[in-house]
Design a protein around this motif. Sequence first.
Motif, PDB file in Angstrom:
ATOM      1  N   GLY A   1      37.110  38.471  80.077  1.00 44.12           N
ATOM      2  CA  GLY A   1      38.424  37.857  80.169  1.00 44.12           C
ATOM      3  C   GLY A   1      39.134  38.232  81.464  1.00 44.12           C
ATOM      4  O   GLY A   1      39.056  39.379  81.928  1.00 44.12           O
ATOM      5  N   ILE A   2      39.813  37.267  82.050  1.00 41.81           N
ATOM      6  CA  ILE A   2      40.647  37.504  83.222  1.00 41.81           C
ATOM      7  C   ILE A   2      42.051  37.856  82.714  1.00 41.81           C
ATOM      8  O   ILE A   2      42.553  37.224  81.777  1.00 41.81           O
ATOM      9  CB  ILE A   2      40.700  36.241  84.107  1.00 41.81           C
ATOM     10  CG1 ILE A   2      39.330  35.997  84.743  1.00 41.81           C
ATOM     11  CG2 ILE A   2      41.781  36.357  85.178  1.00 41.81           C
ATOM     12  CD1 ILE A   2      39.226  34.650  85.445  1.00 41.81           C
ATOM     13  N   THR A   3      42.671  38.851  83.291  1.00 41.69           N
ATOM     14  CA  THR A   3      44.016  39.216  82.841  1.00 41.69           C
ATOM     15  C   THR A   3      45.024  38.153  83.269  1.00 41.69           C
ATOM     16  O   THR A   3      44.945  37.602  84.365  1.00 41.69           O
ATOM     17  CB  THR A   3      44.447  40.588  83.404  1.00 41.69           C
ATOM     18  OG1 THR A   3      44.374  40.558  84.834  1.00 41.69           O
ATOM     19  CG2 THR A   3      43.562  41.695  82.865  1.00 41.69           C
ATOM     20  N   VAL A   4      45.956  37.855  82.375  1.00 42.75           N
ATOM     21  CA  VAL A   4      47.035  36.915  82.673  1.00 42.75           C
ATOM     22  C   VAL A   4      48.336  37.702  82.653  1.00 42.75           C
ATOM     23  O   VAL A   4      48.655  38.364  81.658  1.00 42.75           O
ATOM     24  CB  VAL A   4      47.089  35.781  81.625  1.00 42.75           C
ATOM     25  CG1 VAL A   4      48.241  34.823  81.940  1.00 42.75           C
ATOM     26  CG2 VAL A   4      45.769  35.030  81.588  1.00 42.75           C
ATOM     27  N   ASP A   5      49.062  37.677  83.760  1.00 42.87           N
ATOM     28  CA  ASP A   5      50.262  38.511  83.919  1.00 42.87           C
ATOM     29  C   ASP A   5      49.916  39.980  83.662  1.00 42.87           C
ATOM     30  O   ASP A   5      50.669  40.719  83.012  1.00 42.87           O
ATOM     31  CB  ASP A   5      51.382  38.051  82.991  1.00 42.87           C
ATOM     32  CG  ASP A   5      51.963  36.704  83.392  1.00 42.87           C
ATOM     33  OD1 ASP A   5      51.829  36.332  84.574  1.00 42.87           O
ATOM     34  OD2 ASP A   5      52.533  36.014  82.529  1.00 42.87           O
ATOM     35  N   SER A   6      48.730  40.372  84.127  1.00 42.86           N
ATOM     36  CA  SER A   6      48.227  41.748  84.048  1.00 42.86           C
ATOM     37  C   SER A   6      47.916  42.224  82.631  1.00 42.86           C
ATOM     38  O   SER A   6      47.782  43.424  82.383  1.00 42.86           O
ATOM     39  CB  SER A   6      49.223  42.731  84.705  1.00 42.86           C
ATOM     40  OG  SER A   6      49.415  42.410  86.069  1.00 42.86           O
ATOM     41  N   ILE A   7      47.781  41.309  81.686  1.00 40.38           N
ATOM     42  CA  ILE A   7      47.466  41.670  80.303  1.00 40.38           C
ATOM     43  C   ILE A   7      46.151  41.013  79.894  1.00 40.38           C
ATOM     44  O   ILE A   7      45.984  39.797  80.015  1.00 40.38           O
ATOM     45  CB  ILE A   7      48.595  41.240  79.343  1.00 40.38           C
ATOM     46  CG1 ILE A   7      49.895  41.952  79.735  1.00 40.38           C
ATOM     47  CG2 ILE A   7      48.231  41.557  77.893  1.00 40.38           C
ATOM     48  CD1 ILE A   7      51.109  41.460  78.991  1.00 40.38           C
ATOM     49  N   ALA A   8      45.226  41.821  79.404  1.00 38.32           N
ATOM     50  CA  ALA A   8      43.911  41.317  78.982  1.00 38.32           C
ATOM     51  C   ALA A   8      43.997  40.752  77.572  1.00 38.32           C
ATOM     52  O   ALA A   8      44.782  41.224  76.747  1.00 38.32           O
ATOM     53  CB  ALA A   8      42.891  42.445  79.026  1.00 38.32           C
ATOM     54  N   PRO A   9      43.185  39.727  77.275  1.00 31.42           N
ATOM     55  CA  PRO A   9      43.142  39.192  75.908  1.00 31.42           C
ATOM     56  C   PRO A   9      42.364  40.135  74.992  1.00 31.42           C
ATOM     57  O   PRO A   9      41.152  40.284  75.133  1.00 31.42           O
ATOM     58  CB  PRO A   9      42.423  37.849  76.073  1.00 31.42           C
ATOM     59  CG  PRO A   9      41.567  38.029  77.295  1.00 31.42           C
ATOM     60  CD  PRO A   9      42.301  38.977  78.188  1.00 31.42           C
ATOM     61  N   THR A  10      43.056  40.803  74.092  1.00 35.63           N
ATOM     62  CA  THR A  10      42.422  41.684  73.106  1.00 35.63           C
ATOM     63  C   THR A  10      43.068  41.416  71.755  1.00 35.63           C
ATOM     64  O   THR A  10      44.137  40.790  71.672  1.00 35.63           O
ATOM     65  CB  THR A  10      42.618  43.166  73.459  1.00 35.63           C
ATOM     66  OG1 THR A  10      44.013  43.499  73.343  1.00 35.63           O
ATOM     67  CG2 THR A  10      42.134  43.492  74.862  1.00 35.63           C
TER      68      THR A  10
END
Length: 352
Positions: free
Chosen positions: A260-269
């Motif tokens: 996963g690429i982080t979006v707004d510096s948050i990873a999808p978990t």
Amino acid sequence: MTFKKTSMALFASALLVTTLSARDQIKIVGSSTVYPFSSSVAEELGSTTKFPTPVVESTGTGGGMKLFCSGADINTPDIANASRRMKDKELKLCEENGVTDITEALIGFDGIAVAQDSKVTSFNVTKAQLALAVAEQVPSKDGKTLIANPYKKWSDIDASLPNRDIIVYGPPKSSGTRDSFEELVLQHVFEKMPVYTDLFKADEKANKKYEKYSVIRTDGVYVESGENDNLIVQKLTKNPAAIGIFGYSFLEENKDKVVGITVDSIAPTADTISTGKYPVARSMYFYIKNAHVKDVPALKEYANLFMSEKMIGKDGILGELGLITLDDKTRDAARKKVMNSEKLTVEDLKQH
């Protein structure tokens, strides 16, 4: 004697009609994201009850809704899976075609993952940068007008981004994942930009306003990749430059292949999605055609099984497949709606 023969003929005819108007096997259509969860419940029903395993088809949320709402006839689907909430216009279509009693089942959360091949160096992208990468029209340099999207590389959008081609494998228009992506990314970003809002102020009727903000480019940069999210995963492993957009559950299932690429510096978990920290998350549903309950005996049992702790509870089977669990209060309320066959209304759809 004639009367007796006639009576027997009528009885046989009635028996045939009854046989034809009822069936044991449930028909399910809809979201490719909900598909693995629905299929797991279907297999559980088939292995633990007297009923045959339901038929589950991955048609996309939009396509599933059209089939589900096509009529109340026994040959139409019993359930529609959805990776977004049913739209007002879909409920209206259902009602126009005689599907007037529907129960909504909220099953959990899922994030929309932005992913790439695991062998490639990952990067962070903001929601705004992601929107600018895929939108058909973007602001000009002076920010006063909209122009056809000129961005070919990520670094064209921002020098801090990789100097690599923008290639996005994503869901088609019939997909609930596409609907959610447009709403959570494009609309969220562009409805705050005056260049968009000023231009479309005159089009605030019947929800058309927000549709204007979410048109995705068709110049070959965004590649519609069908309703099967596994195909997107396969394409990412063959094209290191590309990114893909699909449900978090598919990222979880293929974490040996994609990252996963982080979006707004948050990873999808699971944690960031369930707590609302991950910025591109949505709810998962299925919809029950209550008119079929009496003719499809397995329908109620399937719905109750799906909503059970065994499937959607904190330690449920579906959590192992990537479904993000609802909190106890929300889960109990959702289960109660299904058990009571609560009828969905337009007013319900307006609530968030």
